[in-house]
Motif scaffolding. Structure first.
Motif, short mmCIF file in Angstrom:
data_model
loop_
_atom_site.label_atom_id
_atom_site.label_comp_id
_atom_site.label_asym_id
_atom_site.label_seq_id
_atom_site.Cartn_x
_atom_site.Cartn_y
_atom_site.Cartn_z
N LEU A 107 0.80 -1.22 0.00
CA LEU A 107 0.00 0.00 0.00
C LEU A 107 0.84 1.28 0.00
O LEU A 107 0.30 2.37 -0.16
N ALA A 108 2.15 1.14 0.18
CA ALA A 108 3.00 2.32 0.39
C ALA A 108 3.01 3.27 -0.79
O ALA A 108 3.26 4.46 -0.64
N GLY A 109 2.74 2.78 -1.99
CA GLY A 109 2.77 3.63 -3.16
C GLY A 109 1.50 4.42 -3.39
O GLY A 109 1.44 5.25 -4.31
N CYS A 110 0.48 4.19 -2.58
CA CYS A 110 -0.79 4.89 -2.76
C CYS A 110 -0.72 6.28 -2.13
O CYS A 110 -0.20 6.44 -1.02
N GLU A 111 -1.23 7.27 -2.84
CA GLU A 111 -1.30 8.61 -2.25
C GLU A 111 -2.40 8.70 -1.21
O GLU A 111 -2.24 9.32 -0.16
N ARG A 112 -3.54 8.08 -1.52
CA ARG A 112 -4.69 8.11 -0.62
C ARG A 112 -5.34 6.74 -0.58
O ARG A 112 -5.27 5.98 -1.55
N LEU A 113 -5.98 6.45 0.53
CA LEU A 113 -6.65 5.17 0.70
C LEU A 113 -8.00 5.39 1.37
O LEU A 113 -8.16 6.31 2.17
N SER A 114 -8.94 4.52 1.06
CA SER A 114 -10.19 4.51 1.83
C SER A 114 -10.03 3.51 2.96
O SER A 114 -9.20 2.58 2.89
N TRP A 115 -10.80 3.67 4.01
CA TRP A 115 -10.71 2.77 5.15
C TRP A 115 -11.06 1.34 4.76
O TRP A 115 -10.55 0.38 5.33
N SER A 116 -11.92 1.18 3.77
CA SER A 116 -12.32 -0.16 3.35
C SER A 116 -11.14 -0.95 2.78
O SER A 116 -11.17 -2.19 2.75
N ALA A 117 -10.08 -0.27 2.33
CA ALA A 117 -8.89 -0.95 1.81
C ALA A 117 -8.08 -1.62 2.90
O ALA A 117 -7.15 -2.39 2.62
N LEU A 118 -8.43 -1.37 4.16
CA LEU A 118 -7.64 -1.90 5.28
C LEU A 118 -8.25 -3.14 5.92
O LEU A 118 -7.69 -3.68 6.87
N THR A 119 -9.37 -3.59 5.41
CA THR A 119 -10.09 -4.67 6.10
C THR A 119 -9.31 -5.98 6.15
O THR A 119 -9.56 -6.81 7.03
N ASP A 120 -8.36 -6.20 5.23
CA ASP A 120 -7.57 -7.44 5.23
C ASP A 120 -6.18 -7.25 5.83
O ASP A 120 -5.36 -8.17 5.79
N GLU A 121 -5.93 -6.07 6.38
CA GLU A 121 -4.59 -5.77 6.91
C GLU A 121 -4.55 -5.93 8.43
O GLU A 121 -5.49 -5.53 9.12
N PRO A 122 -3.45 -6.50 8.98
CA PRO A 122 -3.28 -6.51 10.45
C PRO A 122 -2.98 -5.10 10.94
O PRO A 122 -2.05 -4.46 10.45
N LEU A 123 -3.78 -4.62 11.89
CA LEU A 123 -3.64 -3.24 12.36
C LEU A 123 -3.21 -3.20 13.81
O LEU A 123 -3.50 -4.11 14.60
N ILE A 124 -2.52 -2.13 14.15
CA ILE A 124 -2.03 -1.91 15.53
C ILE A 124 -2.80 -0.73 16.11
O ILE A 124 -2.71 0.39 15.61
N ARG A 125 -3.54 -1.00 17.14
CA ARG A 125 -4.41 0.00 17.76
C ARG A 125 -3.66 0.73 18.86
O ARG A 125 -2.82 0.15 19.54
N ILE A 126 -3.98 2.01 19.04
CA ILE A 126 -3.44 2.78 20.18
C ILE A 126 -4.49 2.74 21.28
O ILE A 126 -5.67 3.03 21.04
N GLY A 127 -4.09 2.39 22.50
CA GLY A 127 -5.03 2.15 23.60
C GLY A 127 -5.79 3.39 24.05
O GLY A 127 -5.57 4.51 23.61
N LEU A 128 -6.66 3.18 25.01
CA LEU A 128 -7.61 4.19 25.46
C LEU A 128 -7.01 5.47 26.04
O LEU A 128 -7.58 6.54 25.83
N PRO A 129 -5.91 5.43 26.79
CA PRO A 129 -5.43 6.68 27.41
C PRO A 129 -5.20 7.81 26.42
O PRO A 129 -5.41 8.98 26.74
N SER A 130 -4.78 7.50 25.21
CA SER A 130 -4.50 8.55 24.22
C SER A 130 -5.77 9.17 23.66
O SER A 130 -5.76 10.29 23.16
N GLY A 131 -6.87 8.41 23.68
CA GLY A 131 -8.11 8.88 23.07
C GLY A 131 -8.18 8.64 21.57
O GLY A 131 -9.22 8.88 20.95
N ASN A 132 -7.08 8.13 20.97
CA ASN A 132 -7.06 7.92 19.52
C ASN A 132 -8.08 6.88 19.08
O ASN A 132 -8.77 7.04 18.07
N SER A 133 -8.16 5.78 19.81
CA SER A 133 -9.05 4.69 19.40
C SER A 133 -10.50 5.15 19.43
O SER A 133 -11.30 4.79 18.54
#
Length: 211
Positions: free
Chosen positions: A103-129
């Motif tokens: 995916l690195a060569g893409c300028e922009r992505l939709s969230w639906s393009a990530l459904t098959d990718e392993p993702l790393i979540r940031i926990g609750l203290p940051s508020g990001n999730s």
């Protein structure tokens, strides 16, 4: 740019007695633009010592309320009624992946393009999730959160090791990093950064220079 622009206010401030200035700051801000800001501060105010609390949004509010910190740079939320908030910037969330990833060569992505990718979540203290979950709605159920880290710096290290991809505020990725940073759209997710101060309190000149 808005934070950097506030530095221009410093030129009218005169000599200060030796003292400490303490403020709270999101770790993602500390990792990105804080160091250049402090370098300029040191040149202009070399006699003032600085204490930085790189803390979560909730901790920053507590630090400012208790007067442990003169002010805080944090996410704009429904903060304490004892604090005044001034929005300073809008920060976009971005996808971070290794430069060799498909995916690195893409300028922009939709969230639906990530459904098959392993993702790393940031926990609750940051508020990001919470920000991401609220923005993407039902799509969040289709995302594969393989890992969770409590700090953005740990998530970025996991991406470098090839464990997955992560979604973080744009300023948290160091300039010149070997990672690829991609725009995410449909939806575009962002957060508002703000300076929080105690209501009705006049800042010391050294603190005004920074905030």
């Amino acid at each position: 740019q808005q934070l950097e622009g506030s530095l221009e206010l410093a030129h009218g401030i005169g000599q200060l007695a030796n003292s400490w200035v303490a403020f709270g700051c999101l770790p993602t801000i500390a990792a990105g633009i804080l160091v250049p800001l402090l370098q300029r501060y040191e040149r202009e105010q070399p006699e003032v010592q600085v204490r930085v609390f790189d803390s979560s949004p909730a901790e920053i509010v507590q630090l400012v309320e208790s007067a442990t910190a003169a002010f805080g740079i944090t996410v704009l939320r429904g903060n304490s009624p004892r604090l005044d908030s001034e929005p300073i910037a809008q920060e976009t969330f971005v996808l971070v992946c290794p430069r060799g990833h498909a995916l690195a060569g893409c300028e922009r992505l939709s969230w639906s393009a990530l459904t098959d990718e392993p993702l790393i979540r940031i926990g609750l203290p940051s508020g990001n999730s919470m920000t991401i979950d609220d923005a993407v709605g039902p799509l969040r159920e289709q995302l594969h959160w393989r890992y969770e880290a409590q700090r953005t710096v740990a998530a970025l290290d996991m991406v470098r090791a090839g464990l997955g991809l992560t979604i973080v505020p744009e300023l948290s990725v160091p300039a010149g990093d070997e990672l690829a940073v991609l725009r995410l759209e449909a939806p575009r997710v962002s957060r508002t950064l703000a300076v929080v101060k105690r209501s009705g309190e006049t800042q010391r000149p050294a603190a005004r220079w920074l905030c």
